[in-house]
Write a protein that holds these residues in place. Structure first.
Motif, PDB file in Angstrom:
ATOM      1  N   ASN A 127      39.787  35.535   2.126  1.00 56.68           N
ATOM      2  CA  ASN A 127      41.050  34.906   1.740  1.00 56.68           C
ATOM      3  C   ASN A 127      42.209  35.895   1.769  1.00 56.68           C
ATOM      4  O   ASN A 127      43.316  35.548   2.189  1.00 56.68           O
ATOM      5  CB  ASN A 127      40.933  34.268   0.350  1.00 56.68           C
ATOM      6  N   THR A 128      41.978  37.123   1.336  1.00 55.00           N
ATOM      7  CA  THR A 128      43.019  38.146   1.363  1.00 55.00           C
ATOM      8  C   THR A 128      43.404  38.470   2.804  1.00 55.00           C
ATOM      9  O   THR A 128      44.584  38.613   3.120  1.00 55.00           O
ATOM     10  CB  THR A 128      42.560  39.408   0.613  1.00 55.00           C
ATOM     11  N   VAL A 129      42.414  38.573   3.668  1.00 50.95           N
ATOM     12  CA  VAL A 129      42.688  38.863   5.082  1.00 50.95           C
ATOM     13  C   VAL A 129      43.563  37.773   5.691  1.00 50.95           C
ATOM     14  O   VAL A 129      44.559  38.065   6.372  1.00 50.95           O
ATOM     15  CB  VAL A 129      41.373  39.023   5.882  1.00 50.95           C
ATOM     16  N   ILE A 130      43.231  36.528   5.435  1.00 48.57           N
ATOM     17  CA  ILE A 130      43.996  35.410   5.988  1.00 48.57           C
ATOM     18  C   ILE A 130      45.423  35.426   5.438  1.00 48.57           C
ATOM     19  O   ILE A 130      46.388  35.218   6.180  1.00 48.57           O
ATOM     20  CB  ILE A 130      43.291  34.069   5.701  1.00 48.57           C
ATOM     21  N   ARG A 131      45.572  35.713   4.160  1.00 43.90           N
ATOM     22  CA  ARG A 131      46.914  35.772   3.552  1.00 43.90           C
ATOM     23  C   ARG A 131      47.720  36.950   4.106  1.00 43.90           C
ATOM     24  O   ARG A 131      48.902  36.807   4.401  1.00 43.90           O
ATOM     25  CB  ARG A 131      46.782  35.879   2.021  1.00 43.90           C
ATOM     26  N   LEU A 132      47.104  38.119   4.250  1.00 43.96           N
ATOM     27  CA  LEU A 132      47.811  39.270   4.803  1.00 43.96           C
ATOM     28  C   LEU A 132      48.237  39.011   6.253  1.00 43.96           C
ATOM     29  O   LEU A 132      49.331  39.395   6.663  1.00 43.96           O
ATOM     30  CB  LEU A 132      46.937  40.535   4.730  1.00 43.96           C
ATOM     31  N   HIS A 133      47.388  38.340   6.990  1.00 45.69           N
ATOM     32  CA  HIS A 133      47.733  37.970   8.366  1.00 45.69           C
ATOM     33  C   HIS A 133      48.969  37.071   8.381  1.00 45.69           C
ATOM     34  O   HIS A 133      49.901  37.297   9.163  1.00 45.69           O
ATOM     35  CB  HIS A 133      46.529  37.282   9.033  1.00 45.69           C
ATOM     36  N   ALA A 134      48.989  36.072   7.512  1.00 40.92           N
ATOM     37  CA  ALA A 134      50.137  35.165   7.443  1.00 40.92           C
ATOM     38  C   ALA A 134      51.408  35.905   7.038  1.00 40.92           C
ATOM     39  O   ALA A 134      52.475  35.699   7.629  1.00 40.92           O
ATOM     40  CB  ALA A 134      49.843  34.032   6.458  1.00 40.92           C
ATOM     41  N   LEU A 135      51.306  36.791   6.069  1.00 44.37           N
ATOM     42  CA  LEU A 135      52.463  37.572   5.626  1.00 44.37           C
ATOM     43  C   LEU A 135      52.965  38.493   6.732  1.00 44.37           C
ATOM     44  O   LEU A 135      54.177  38.646   6.932  1.00 44.37           O
ATOM     45  CB  LEU A 135      52.121  38.377   4.376  1.00 44.37           C
ATOM     46  N   ALA A 136      52.037  39.113   7.459  1.00 46.52           N
ATOM     47  CA  ALA A 136      52.432  39.993   8.562  1.00 46.52           C
ATOM     48  C   ALA A 136      53.165  39.204   9.637  1.00 46.52           C
ATOM     49  O   ALA A 136      54.170  39.677  10.194  1.00 46.52           O
ATOM     50  CB  ALA A 136      51.205  40.686   9.141  1.00 46.52           C
ATOM     51  N   LYS A 137      52.716  37.988   9.921  1.00 52.11           N
ATOM     52  CA  LYS A 137      53.392  37.144  10.920  1.00 52.11           C
ATOM     53  C   LYS A 137      54.785  36.747  10.446  1.00 52.11           C
ATOM     54  O   LYS A 137      55.727  36.733  11.237  1.00 52.11           O
ATOM     55  CB  LYS A 137      52.552  35.896  11.207  1.00 52.11           C
ATOM     56  N   GLU A 138      54.902  36.433   9.162  1.00 53.71           N
ATOM     57  CA  GLU A 138      56.203  36.034   8.609  1.00 53.71           C
ATOM     58  C   GLU A 138      57.221  37.173   8.692  1.00 53.71           C
ATOM     59  O   GLU A 138      58.413  36.925   8.816  1.00 53.71           O
ATOM     60  CB  GLU A 138      56.061  35.636   7.133  1.00 53.71           C
TER      61      GLU A 138
END
Length: 140
Positions: A127-138
Protein backbone atom coordinates in the motif's frame (compact mmCIF):
# COMPACT_ATOMS: atom_id res chain seq x y z
CA UNK A 1 9.93 7.60 6.55
CA UNK A 2 9.34 8.79 3.05
CA UNK A 3 9.95 12.16 1.42
CA UNK A 4 8.63 13.30 -1.95
CA UNK A 5 10.62 16.17 -3.47
CA UNK A 6 11.92 17.64 -6.69
CA UNK A 7 15.61 18.14 -7.37
CA UNK A 8 17.83 19.21 -10.22
CA UNK A 9 20.51 16.89 -8.79
CA UNK A 10 20.35 13.61 -10.71
CA UNK A 11 23.11 11.83 -8.78
CA UNK A 12 20.86 9.74 -6.56
CA UNK A 13 23.66 8.30 -4.43
CA UNK A 14 25.08 11.75 -3.70
CA UNK A 15 21.60 13.10 -3.00
CA UNK A 16 20.84 10.19 -0.64
CA UNK A 17 24.11 10.84 1.21
CA UNK A 18 23.28 14.55 1.47
CA UNK A 19 19.81 13.81 2.89
CA UNK A 20 21.25 11.27 5.33
CA UNK A 21 23.78 13.84 6.59
CA UNK A 22 21.06 16.49 6.97
CA UNK A 23 18.92 14.09 9.04
CA UNK A 24 21.93 13.22 11.18
CA UNK A 25 22.80 16.87 11.77
CA UNK A 26 19.22 17.94 12.49
CA UNK A 27 17.96 14.96 14.51
CA UNK A 28 21.14 13.19 15.68
CA UNK A 29 19.98 10.03 13.88
CA UNK A 30 21.99 7.84 11.54
CA UNK A 31 19.59 7.03 8.72
CA UNK A 32 20.82 5.72 5.37
CA UNK A 33 18.66 7.06 2.53
CA UNK A 34 17.69 5.69 -0.84
CA UNK A 35 16.55 8.08 -3.55
CA UNK A 36 14.24 6.75 -6.26
CA UNK A 37 13.12 8.84 -9.21
CA UNK A 38 9.50 9.06 -10.31
CA UNK A 39 10.52 6.95 -13.33
CA UNK A 40 11.87 4.26 -11.00
CA UNK A 41 8.60 4.25 -9.02
CA UNK A 42 6.78 3.88 -12.32
CA UNK A 43 9.03 0.95 -13.27
CA UNK A 44 8.57 -0.68 -9.86
CA UNK A 45 4.76 -0.57 -10.05
CA UNK A 46 4.32 -1.30 -13.76
CA UNK A 47 6.79 -4.21 -13.80
CA UNK A 48 5.73 -5.86 -10.55
CA UNK A 49 5.13 -9.60 -10.78
CA UNK A 50 1.47 -10.53 -11.25
CA UNK A 51 1.27 -12.20 -7.82
CA UNK A 52 2.49 -9.12 -5.93
CA UNK A 53 -0.31 -7.39 -4.05
CA UNK A 54 -2.96 -9.86 -5.21
CA UNK A 55 -3.36 -12.30 -2.33
CA UNK A 56 -5.06 -11.04 0.83
CA UNK A 57 -3.71 -13.99 2.82
CA UNK A 58 -0.17 -12.74 2.18
CA UNK A 59 1.79 -9.66 3.22
CA UNK A 60 3.38 -7.95 0.21
CA UNK A 61 6.56 -5.89 0.58
CA UNK A 62 9.05 -4.08 -1.59
CA UNK A 63 12.63 -4.48 -0.40
CA UNK A 64 14.85 -1.65 -1.60
CA UNK A 65 18.61 -2.12 -1.18
CA UNK A 66 20.72 0.78 0.03
CA UNK A 67 23.61 1.33 -2.41
CA UNK A 68 26.02 -0.23 -3.06
CA UNK A 69 23.85 -3.29 -2.30
CA UNK A 70 21.92 -4.52 -5.35
CA UNK A 71 18.56 -6.33 -5.59
CA UNK A 72 20.28 -9.57 -6.59
CA UNK A 73 22.39 -9.39 -3.39
CA UNK A 74 19.18 -9.20 -1.37
CA UNK A 75 17.64 -12.18 -3.13
CA UNK A 76 20.79 -14.25 -2.63
CA UNK A 77 20.73 -13.48 1.09
CA UNK A 78 17.30 -15.09 1.37
CA UNK A 79 18.62 -18.30 -0.15
CA UNK A 80 16.08 -20.97 -0.97
CA UNK A 81 12.63 -19.65 -0.16
CA UNK A 82 9.71 -21.86 0.83
CA UNK A 83 7.53 -21.46 -2.26
CA UNK A 84 4.29 -22.55 -0.61
CA UNK A 85 4.48 -19.76 1.97
CA UNK A 86 6.61 -17.04 0.38
CA UNK A 87 7.64 -15.53 -2.94
CA UNK A 88 10.56 -13.36 -4.02
CA UNK A 89 11.14 -11.71 -7.39
CA UNK A 90 14.11 -9.50 -8.28
CA UNK A 91 13.25 -6.27 -10.09
CA UNK A 92 15.47 -3.53 -11.56
CA UNK A 93 15.85 -1.51 -8.37
CA UNK A 94 14.11 -3.60 -5.72
CA UNK A 95 12.90 -7.04 -4.66
CA UNK A 96 9.23 -7.95 -4.51
CA UNK A 97 8.35 -10.11 -1.51
CA UNK A 98 5.25 -12.00 -0.55
CA UNK A 99 4.81 -13.81 2.76
CA UNK A 100 1.95 -15.93 4.04
CA UNK A 101 0.56 -14.05 7.04
CA UNK A 102 -0.49 -17.30 8.69
CA UNK A 103 2.93 -18.92 8.22
CA UNK A 104 5.12 -15.80 8.60
CA UNK A 105 7.21 -17.26 11.41
CA UNK A 106 8.26 -20.15 9.18
CA UNK A 107 9.46 -18.04 6.25
CA UNK A 108 13.04 -17.16 5.36
CA UNK A 109 12.03 -13.49 5.70
CA UNK A 110 12.25 -13.70 9.48
CA UNK A 111 15.83 -15.00 9.20
CA UNK A 112 17.04 -11.76 7.59
CA UNK A 113 16.15 -9.61 10.61
CA UNK A 114 19.25 -8.98 12.70
CA UNK A 115 21.71 -9.82 9.92
CA UNK A 116 24.16 -7.23 8.49
CA UNK A 117 22.05 -7.15 5.30
CA UNK A 118 18.99 -6.01 7.26
CA UNK A 119 20.74 -2.68 7.93
CA UNK A 120 21.37 -2.28 4.20
CA UNK A 121 17.77 -2.47 3.02
CA UNK A 122 14.57 -0.57 3.51
CA UNK A 123 11.17 -2.22 3.27
CA UNK A 124 7.84 -0.71 2.25
CA UNK A 125 4.52 -2.53 2.19
CA UNK A 126 2.43 -2.78 -0.96
CA UNK A 127 0.00 0.00 0.00
CA UNK A 128 2.84 2.41 0.77
CA UNK A 129 4.50 1.64 -2.56
CA UNK A 130 1.29 2.33 -4.46
CA UNK A 131 0.75 5.59 -2.56
CA UNK A 132 4.35 6.75 -3.10
CA UNK A 133 4.01 5.98 -6.79
CA UNK A 134 0.85 8.10 -6.99
CA UNK A 135 2.50 10.97 -5.10
CA UNK A 136 5.57 10.82 -7.33
CA UNK A 137 3.34 11.04 -10.42
CA UNK A 138 1.43 13.99 -8.96
CA UNK A 139 4.66 15.88 -8.31
CA UNK A 140 6.34 15.25 -11.66
Amino acid sequence: GNIIFQSADVDQIRLGTHISKAISKTFSLTVPCVVLSSNEWEDIVMNAPKWWGNNEAWKHNLIVPIPPIKPVDVAQAFGNIKEMIEALTVGHSAVYQGISIKEMGKTTATQIVGTPLYKQITIRNYNTVIRLHALAKENT
